[in-house]
Design an enzyme around this catalytic site. Structure first.
Site, PDB file in Angstrom:
ATOM      1  N   CYS A   1       3.440   7.346   3.131  1.00  0.00           N
ATOM      2  CA  CYS A   1       4.412   8.550   2.984  1.00  0.00           C
ATOM      3  C   CYS A   1       5.573   7.929   4.245  1.00  0.00           C
ATOM      4  CB  CYS A   1       2.978  10.010   3.539  1.00  0.00           C
ATOM      5  SG  CYS A   1       1.418   9.724   1.991  1.00  0.00           S
TER       6      CYS A   1
ATOM      7  N   GLN B   1       1.028   6.556  -6.688  1.00  0.00           N
ATOM      8  CA  GLN B   1       0.361   7.249  -6.648  1.00  0.00           C
ATOM      9  C   GLN B   1       0.121   8.529  -6.571  1.00  0.00           C
ATOM     10  OE1 GLN B   1      -1.869   7.698  -2.558  1.00  0.00           O
ATOM     11  NE2 GLN B   1      -3.266   6.562  -2.762  1.00  0.00           N
TER      12      GLN B   1
ATOM     13  N   SER C   1       1.019  -1.572   0.000  1.00  0.00           N
ATOM     14  CA  SER C   1      -0.067   0.066  -0.115  1.00  0.00           C
ATOM     15  C   SER C   1       0.878   0.981  -0.357  1.00  0.00           C
ATOM     16  CB  SER C   1      -1.163   0.313   0.914  1.00  0.00           C
ATOM     17  OG  SER C   1      -1.835   0.879   0.982  1.00  0.00           O
ATOM     18  N   PRO C   2       0.652   2.265  -0.278  1.00  0.00           N
ATOM     19  CA  PRO C   2       0.977   3.345  -0.776  1.00  0.00           C
ATOM     20  C   PRO C   2       1.249   4.142   0.705  1.00  0.00           C
ATOM     21  CG  PRO C   2      -0.900   4.306  -1.577  1.00  0.00           C
ATOM     22  CD  PRO C   2      -1.057   2.592  -1.534  1.00  0.00           C
TER      23      PRO C   2
ATOM     24  N   ARG D   1      -7.778   5.236  -5.498  1.00  0.00           N
ATOM     25  CA  ARG D   1      -7.982   4.675  -4.487  1.00  0.00           C
ATOM     26  C   ARG D   1      -9.118   5.412  -4.165  1.00  0.00           C
ATOM     27  NH1 ARG D   1      -4.162   3.533   1.323  1.00  0.00           N
ATOM     28  NH2 ARG D   1      -4.337   2.031   0.424  1.00  0.00           N
TER      29      ARG D   1
ATOM     30  N   TYR E   1      -7.882  14.454   0.899  1.00  0.00           N
ATOM     31  CA  TYR E   1      -7.023  14.816  -0.313  1.00  0.00           C
ATOM     32  C   TYR E   1      -7.980  15.681  -1.353  1.00  0.00           C
ATOM     33  CZ  TYR E   1      -3.281  12.849   2.673  1.00  0.00           C
ATOM     34  OH  TYR E   1      -2.738  12.805   3.884  1.00  0.00           O
TER      35      TYR E   1
ATOM     36  N   ALA F   1       2.259   8.787  -1.838  1.00  0.00           N
ATOM     37  CA  ALA F   1       1.510   9.965  -2.371  1.00  0.00           C
ATOM     38  C   ALA F   1       2.474  10.966  -3.096  1.00  0.00           C
ATOM     39  CB  ALA F   1       0.413  10.549  -1.654  1.00  0.00           C
TER      40      ALA F   1
ATOM     41  N   GLY G   1      -0.151  -1.979   4.296  1.00  0.00           N
ATOM     42  CA  GLY G   1       0.667  -0.934   4.868  1.00  0.00           C
ATOM     43  C   GLY G   1       1.878  -1.496   5.766  1.00  0.00           C
ATOM     44  N   ARG G   2       1.168  -1.184   7.489  1.00  0.00           N
ATOM     45  CA  ARG G   2       1.920  -1.165   8.707  1.00  0.00           C
ATOM     46  C   ARG G   2       2.601  -2.202   8.595  1.00  0.00           C
ATOM     47  NH1 ARG G   2      -2.485   2.205  10.194  1.00  0.00           N
ATOM     48  NH2 ARG G   2      -2.272   4.045  11.016  1.00  0.00           N
TER      49      ARG G   2
END
Length: 358
Positions: free
Chosen positions: A25, A101, A22-23, A230, A182, A59, A323-324
């Protein structure tokens, strides 16, 4: 073979498994120039080494003022393209597909990263005037300037130009960020879009910017490249963006050339109660697939191979984005394959029997 390690082909690109990065940041462009550096190479490259089928970069802003922070990556100039080539080349060398992304943070731009401060970065410290569908500030941030109709009309071209640069940089798929409060999400939600022009009011009008952007990006990258979107499926607020609207706009995006929807939630407003827990956003993705008849990705507290496999076995999700857990374990797919008894190719450097004696 388990579903988790079954390849999936989207347009001209075959992805070796359904565990995708997953993207996330990183806020690590220390020169504040949007140029990825060694950190991005190692961070993303390690997940490719670890067996991910697709590795998605964070992102990445399509214009300087679209960055969440001054330390975020960008893809609006040639220097950034050249730096990204080193990252994508390594990802490809490990048998993974590279993705990026594309994003614009809107009123949530020009903020400090956690280790550098809080709130909006002052103009005299490198910050900038943010823009949005509205002139109402996100709590704790400076107020944005409301975009004019003419300015909005130019945004799809910014995403299309960034998409072309992404192809040049070696990315094999693209995601448009329309989630987490966003810019695209700010236009979609009636909570942050009270405009009276063709970009406000009805669902069709609030979705116009995103739909025009999907069309522009598809034209820019051609027919062979996978294109994802997304969404935050819900604002968790009565009268806000919700599942029904997400399902409809996803259907429209699919008609415009989007291939898969990466379904998250929240991020637009503060103070909402989010019912978190293992796999808590999976039903949101399942609803999008059921209504739009398009492939979807599930995200959110997916932490084991068995859990990911069970989600896919239910038949309403096509891939999982992690992700995590990828931060905790860059080799998550290799571990999941072992747990599930799946036979997959390890990096030759990691193969058993190759280690010399100490």
């Amino acid at each position: 073979m388990t579903l988790l390690f079954t390849p999936i082909k989207i347009r001209d690109v075959e992805i070796k498994n359904r565990i995708w990065v997953s993207p996330m940041c990183m806020y690590s462009c220390e020169q504040q120039d949007g140029i990825p550096n060694d950190w991005h190479l190692v961070h993303l490259g390690a997940r490719a080494v670890g067996g991910a089928g697709l590795v998605m970069a964070e992102a990445t802003a399509v214009v300087p003022e679209g960055r969440i922070t001054p330390w975020c990556t960008g893809i609006w100039n040639d220097q950034q393209v050249e730096a990204w080539k080193r990252v994508t080349s390594f990802i490809h060398s490990q048998g993974a597909v590279s993705s990026i992304q594309l994003a614009h943070a809107g009123r949530k731009a020009s903020t400090f990263r956690a280790q550098s401060g809080s709130g909006s970065v002052p103009l005299d410290q490198g910050g900038w005037q943010t823009v949005s569908s509205t002139n109402e500030a996100f709590p704790g941030y400076a107020a944005p300037r409301e975009l004019s109709t003419e300015e909005i009309e130019k945004i799809p071209a910014d995403f299309a130009a960034a998409a072309k640069r992404s192809v040049e940089a070696g990315f094999q798929s693209i995601e448009i960020h329309a989630a987490h409060g966003y810019l695209m999400h700010q236009f979609l939600s009636p909570l942050t879009n009270k405009r009276s022009d063709q970009y406000g009011g009805s669902l069709e009008n609030r979705a116009r910017l995103l739909l025009d952007t999907v069309t522009a990006v598809r034209e820019a990258v051609g027919e062979g490249m996978p294109l994802f979107v997304r969404f935050s499926a819900t604002d968790y607020v009565e009268g806000g963006w919700d599942q029904t609207q997400t399902n409809q706009v996803a259907t429209w995006c699919h008609e415009r050339g989007a291939d898969l929807f990466d379904i998250s939630s929240g991020g637009l407003v503060m103070g909402v109660k989010i019912p978190t827990g293992p796999g808590y956003q999976v039903p949101l993705a399942e609803s999008v697939k059921s209504e739009s008849h398009s492939p979807v990705g599930a995200v959110g507290q997916i932490t084991s191979g068995a859990q990911a496999e069970e989600i896919l076995q239910r038949g309403l999700v096509d891939v999982v984005l992690i992700g995590r857990e990828f931060l905790r374990d860059p080799q998550f797919p290799l571990r999941a394959a072992h747990e599930l008894g799946a036979e997959i190719k390890w990096p030759v450097q990691y193969e058993r029997g190759r280690f010399p004696s100490a």
